[in-house]
Write an enzyme that holds these catalytic residues in place. Structure first.
Site, PDB file in Angstrom:
ATOM      1  N   GLY A   1       0.856  -1.195   0.000  1.00 55.81           N
ATOM      2  CA  GLY A   1       0.000   0.000   0.000  1.00 55.81           C
ATOM      3  C   GLY A   1       0.887   1.238   0.000  1.00 55.81           C
TER       4      GLY A   1
ATOM      5  CG  PHE B   1      -4.765  -2.673  -7.423  1.00 56.80           C
ATOM      6  CD1 PHE B   1      -4.319  -2.883  -8.710  1.00 56.80           C
ATOM      7  CD2 PHE B   1      -5.929  -3.318  -7.021  1.00 56.80           C
ATOM      8  CE1 PHE B   1      -5.004  -3.707  -9.589  1.00 56.80           C
ATOM      9  CE2 PHE B   1      -6.627  -4.143  -7.888  1.00 56.80           C
ATOM     10  CZ  PHE B   1      -6.162  -4.334  -9.172  1.00 56.80           C
ATOM     11  CD  GLU B   2      -2.524   3.902  -6.875  1.00 57.63           C
ATOM     12  OE1 GLU B   2      -3.360   4.513  -7.563  1.00 57.63           O
ATOM     13  OE2 GLU B   2      -2.574   3.862  -5.634  1.00 57.63           O
TER      14      GLU B   2
ATOM     15  CG  ASP C   1      -5.823  -8.005  -5.565  1.00 54.60           C
ATOM     16  OD1 ASP C   1      -5.630  -7.422  -4.467  1.00 54.60           O
ATOM     17  OD2 ASP C   1      -6.759  -8.799  -5.758  1.00 54.60           O
ATOM     18  CB  ALA C   2      -1.537  -6.205  -1.969  1.00 52.78           C
TER      19      ALA C   2
ATOM     20  CE1 TYR D   1     -11.913   4.617  10.485  1.00 54.53           C
ATOM     21  CE2 TYR D   1     -11.316   3.392  12.455  1.00 54.53           C
ATOM     22  CZ  TYR D   1     -11.064   3.754  11.151  1.00 54.53           C
ATOM     23  OH  TYR D   1      -9.980   3.220  10.502  1.00 54.53           O
TER      24      TYR D   1
ATOM     25  CE  LYS E   1      -8.149   0.339  10.166  1.00 54.29           C
ATOM     26  NZ  LYS E   1      -6.983   0.132   9.288  1.00 54.29           N
TER      27      LYS E   1
ATOM     28  CB  VAL F   1      -7.225  15.023   3.800  1.00 55.86           C
ATOM     29  CG1 VAL F   1      -8.120  14.951   2.577  1.00 55.86           C
ATOM     30  CG2 VAL F   1      -7.723  16.068   4.782  1.00 55.86           C
ATOM     31  CB  THR F   2      -5.860   9.379   2.819  1.00 56.75           C
ATOM     32  OG1 THR F   2      -6.829   8.626   3.529  1.00 56.75           O
ATOM     33  CG2 THR F   2      -4.696   9.733   3.708  1.00 56.75           C
TER      34      THR F   2
HETATM   35  P1  NAD Z   1      -4.822   5.442   0.982  1.00 54.13           P
HETATM   36  O1  NAD Z   1      -6.118   5.288   0.290  1.00 54.13           O
HETATM   37  O2  NAD Z   1      -4.100   6.741   0.842  1.00 54.13           O
HETATM   38  O3  NAD Z   1      -3.773   4.293   0.511  1.00 54.13           O
HETATM   39  C1  NAD Z   1      -4.151   2.991   0.286  1.00 54.13           C
HETATM   40  C2  NAD Z   1      -3.042   2.210  -0.405  1.00 54.13           C
HETATM   41  O4  NAD Z   1      -3.486   0.868  -0.599  1.00 54.13           O
HETATM   42  C3  NAD Z   1      -2.646   2.737  -1.807  1.00 54.13           C
HETATM   43  O5  NAD Z   1      -1.248   2.588  -1.975  1.00 54.13           O
HETATM   44  C4  NAD Z   1      -3.354   1.774  -2.755  1.00 54.13           C
HETATM   45  O6  NAD Z   1      -2.757   1.613  -4.039  1.00 54.13           O
HETATM   46  C5  NAD Z   1      -3.235   0.491  -1.954  1.00 54.13           C
HETATM   47  N1  NAD Z   1      -4.212  -0.540  -2.340  1.00 54.13           N
HETATM   48  C6  NAD Z   1      -5.557  -0.513  -2.233  1.00 54.13           C
HETATM   49  N2  NAD Z   1      -6.073  -1.694  -2.668  1.00 54.13           N
HETATM   50  C7  NAD Z   1      -5.014  -2.467  -3.026  1.00 54.13           C
HETATM   51  C8  NAD Z   1      -4.875  -3.784  -3.528  1.00 54.13           C
HETATM   52  N3  NAD Z   1      -5.927  -4.580  -3.735  1.00 54.13           N
HETATM   53  N4  NAD Z   1      -3.643  -4.240  -3.794  1.00 54.13           N
HETATM   54  C9  NAD Z   1      -2.530  -3.451  -3.611  1.00 54.13           C
HETATM   55  N5  NAD Z   1      -2.602  -2.214  -3.107  1.00 54.13           N
HETATM   56  C10 NAD Z   1      -3.832  -1.728  -2.820  1.00 54.13           C
HETATM   57  O7  NAD Z   1      -5.103   5.057   2.479  1.00 54.13           O
HETATM   58  P2  NAD Z   1      -4.545   5.587   3.898  1.00 54.13           P
HETATM   59  O8  NAD Z   1      -5.521   6.552   4.450  1.00 54.13           O
HETATM   60  O9  NAD Z   1      -3.118   5.931   3.819  1.00 54.13           O
HETATM   61  O10 NAD Z   1      -4.724   4.257   4.751  1.00 54.13           O
HETATM   62  C11 NAD Z   1      -3.687   3.343   4.986  1.00 54.13           C
HETATM   63  C12 NAD Z   1      -3.895   2.717   6.353  1.00 54.13           C
HETATM   64  O11 NAD Z   1      -3.823   3.752   7.335  1.00 54.13           O
HETATM   65  C13 NAD Z   1      -5.269   2.047   6.505  1.00 54.13           C
HETATM   66  O12 NAD Z   1      -5.123   0.904   7.298  1.00 54.13           O
HETATM   67  C14 NAD Z   1      -6.056   3.107   7.262  1.00 54.13           C
HETATM   68  O13 NAD Z   1      -7.120   2.575   8.009  1.00 54.13           O
HETATM   69  C15 NAD Z   1      -4.961   3.651   8.174  1.00 54.13           C
HETATM   70  N6  NAD Z   1      -5.250   4.986   8.769  1.00 54.13           N
HETATM   71  C16 NAD Z   1      -5.712   6.016   8.010  1.00 54.13           C
HETATM   72  C17 NAD Z   1      -6.044   7.223   8.629  1.00 54.13           C
HETATM   73  C18 NAD Z   1      -6.572   8.397   7.840  1.00 54.13           C
HETATM   74  O14 NAD Z   1      -7.063   9.365   8.448  1.00 54.13           O
HETATM   75  N7  NAD Z   1      -6.478   8.375   6.532  1.00 54.13           N
HETATM   76  C19 NAD Z   1      -5.849   7.393  10.017  1.00 54.13           C
HETATM   77  C20 NAD Z   1      -5.329   6.332  10.752  1.00 54.13           C
HETATM   78  C21 NAD Z   1      -5.045   5.125  10.123  1.00 54.13           C
END
Ligand code: NAD
Length: 408
Positions: A47, A73-74, A110-111, A234, A243, A273-274
């Protein structure tokens, strides 16, 4: 092609290669300015292309000089459509990493599949020998189980009772009440299957069987807890169940890794923000208020600041990572401070569509959202022609028509 943002609900269907490159470069500069630390040497980030995973790859490379393999996965660009932002981010990341002489290779696919695990293992064996840090940072709306072929779709819903609360459409500037019906048992199980720890465990078991884990290996997955305000959707909702499963998996993996003197951890990160967080009801409004308060008191952080702290202050400091009573590493400490949460709670009931800009940092939320896709970045001319087709120098890409990754 002239590339402008095209927002559809909580996603943007275009991305700007130069803007993405600059945002990645800014994160690299942040890490370089903070300085080097003694960190991991060979890192696998699952990811790795956006959000917390990308920040992990940057912090490991430019903070500790690590070799990295990134899995994601992009989508690549074609004549009509831009690539997804994670594609452009990775092209930029690899470019800068290679310029500085670091090893960085990427695998697109797909991971959750066995095939991508096998290809990753082959690459580790061939190029790096063993891995000493594995970051598990996937956020996906669905998962195809590699053994049964069953497709699971996650649902972001409360459990046990319906939830009514405030939410925003950040782009329309509207605050409205949303009601979300509770998840049924199948939706809960499906969400756990997608966002729980089963796939993480499959990765670690597989890499261990293949003898690709170094002595002292660390693996970390990311989680979120947040304040009471967001608990219904959540922590106490379907994603929270997933989680919890991730944490149970960490405890299991921690034991399995003991013979290697390794450890498995869950780091609880701050709300940022993501693409993933934009899809969760209530959270964007919470983030808009939180940002206002944390910017005002000087404690605001994005992914890169958080992850640099995680690596430098916790995982690779001179002492063992500090864990809370339940065993989590907490880098959401600044977000969860009482004075911050009290201030959020004071503002929350007073926010309406009319005072949204004044009471919250919705503008900051929007800016950040645009920046995820390479827009709103200083110094980029968005009226100029730009070539959307950008190559990632060291990519091993799955040769299939990909599912949109932009629907999370
Ligand atoms: P994001 O959407 O920015 O990134 C997700 C990543 O997963 C990307 O690199 C994407 O290409 C990859 N991905 C998705 N499906 C895939 C697949 N099938 N195969 C391979 N790669 C795949 O997400 P994020 O917000 O950075 O979240 C990452 C982790 O951090 C998650 O576990 C999320 O719950 C956790 N998190 C996020 C936040 C937040 O506020 N965004 C806060 C705390 C924890």
């Amino acid at each position: 092609m002239i590339i402008q943002p095209k927002i559809r609900g909580f996603i943007c269907t275009t991305a700007h290669p130069e803007g993405c490159e600059r945002v990645v470069e800014q994160q690299i500069q942040y890490v370089k300015a903070k300085g080097q630390y003694q960190g991991p040497k060979n890192v696998l980030v699952i990811g790795a292309s956006t959000g917390y995973g990308l920040a992990s790859r940057i912090a490991a490379t430019f903070g500790a000089g690590a070799n990295t393999i990134g899995v994601f996965f992009e989508k690549e660009a074609d004549e009509k459509r831009t690539a997804s932002p994670g594609w452009y981010n990775t092209a930029a990341f690899e470019k800068f990493a290679h310029l500085d002489g670091f090893y960085a290779k990427s695998i697109n696919g797909d991971a959750f599949s066995n095939e991508i695990k096998e290809r990753t293992a082959d690459l580790i064996r061939k190029d790096l020998g063993k891995i000493d840090l594995i970051i598990y940072s996937l956020a996906s709306p669905r998962r195809t189980h590699p053994v049964t072929g069953q497709v699971y779709a996650s649902a972001l819903k409360p459990i046990g009772h319906s939830f009514t609360g405030k939410s925003i459409d950040a782009f329309r500037g509207e605050v409205k009440d949303v009601t979300i019906e509770p998840a049924n048992d199948e939706e809960i199980a499906n969400t756990v299957a997608v966002m729980g720890g089963e796939d993480w465990e499959m990765w670690i078991d597989y890499l261990a069987r293949e003898n690709l884990l170094a002595d002292g290996v660390i693996t970390v997955a990311y989680s979120y807890i947040g304040p009471k305000l967001t608990h219904a959707v959540y922590k106490d909702g379907t994603i929270g169940k997933a989680k919890e499963h991730l944490k149970t998996t960490a405890d299991k993996l921690d034991k399995k890794l003991k013979p290697l003197h390794g450890q498995a951890l869950v780091s609880v990160d701050k709300a940022v923000v993501t693409q993933a967080s934009a899809a969760i009801p209530v959270v964007p409004l919470y983030i808009s208020i939180l940002f206002k308060i944390m910017k005002e008191n000087g404690t605001h952080e994005g992914c890169i600041e958080q992850i640099y702290r995680l690596f430098n202050d916790h995982l690779y400091s001179s002492h063992a990572p500090a864990r809370d009573a339940e065993g989590y590493v907490r880098i959401d400490d600044l977000e969860m401070r009482k004075e911050v949460q009290d201030a959020v709670m004071e503002i929350w009931p007073t926010v309406t569509s009319d005072n949204l800009t004044e009471k919250t940092d919705v503008q900051g939320y929007r800016d950040e959202f645009y920046r995820l896709f390479g827009f709103n970045v200083d110094g980029v001319n968005y009226d100029a022609e730009v070539n959307p087709v950008v190559k990632i120098p060291s990519i091993d890409s799955e040769d299939v028509v990909q599912d949109s990754n932009n629907t999370k």
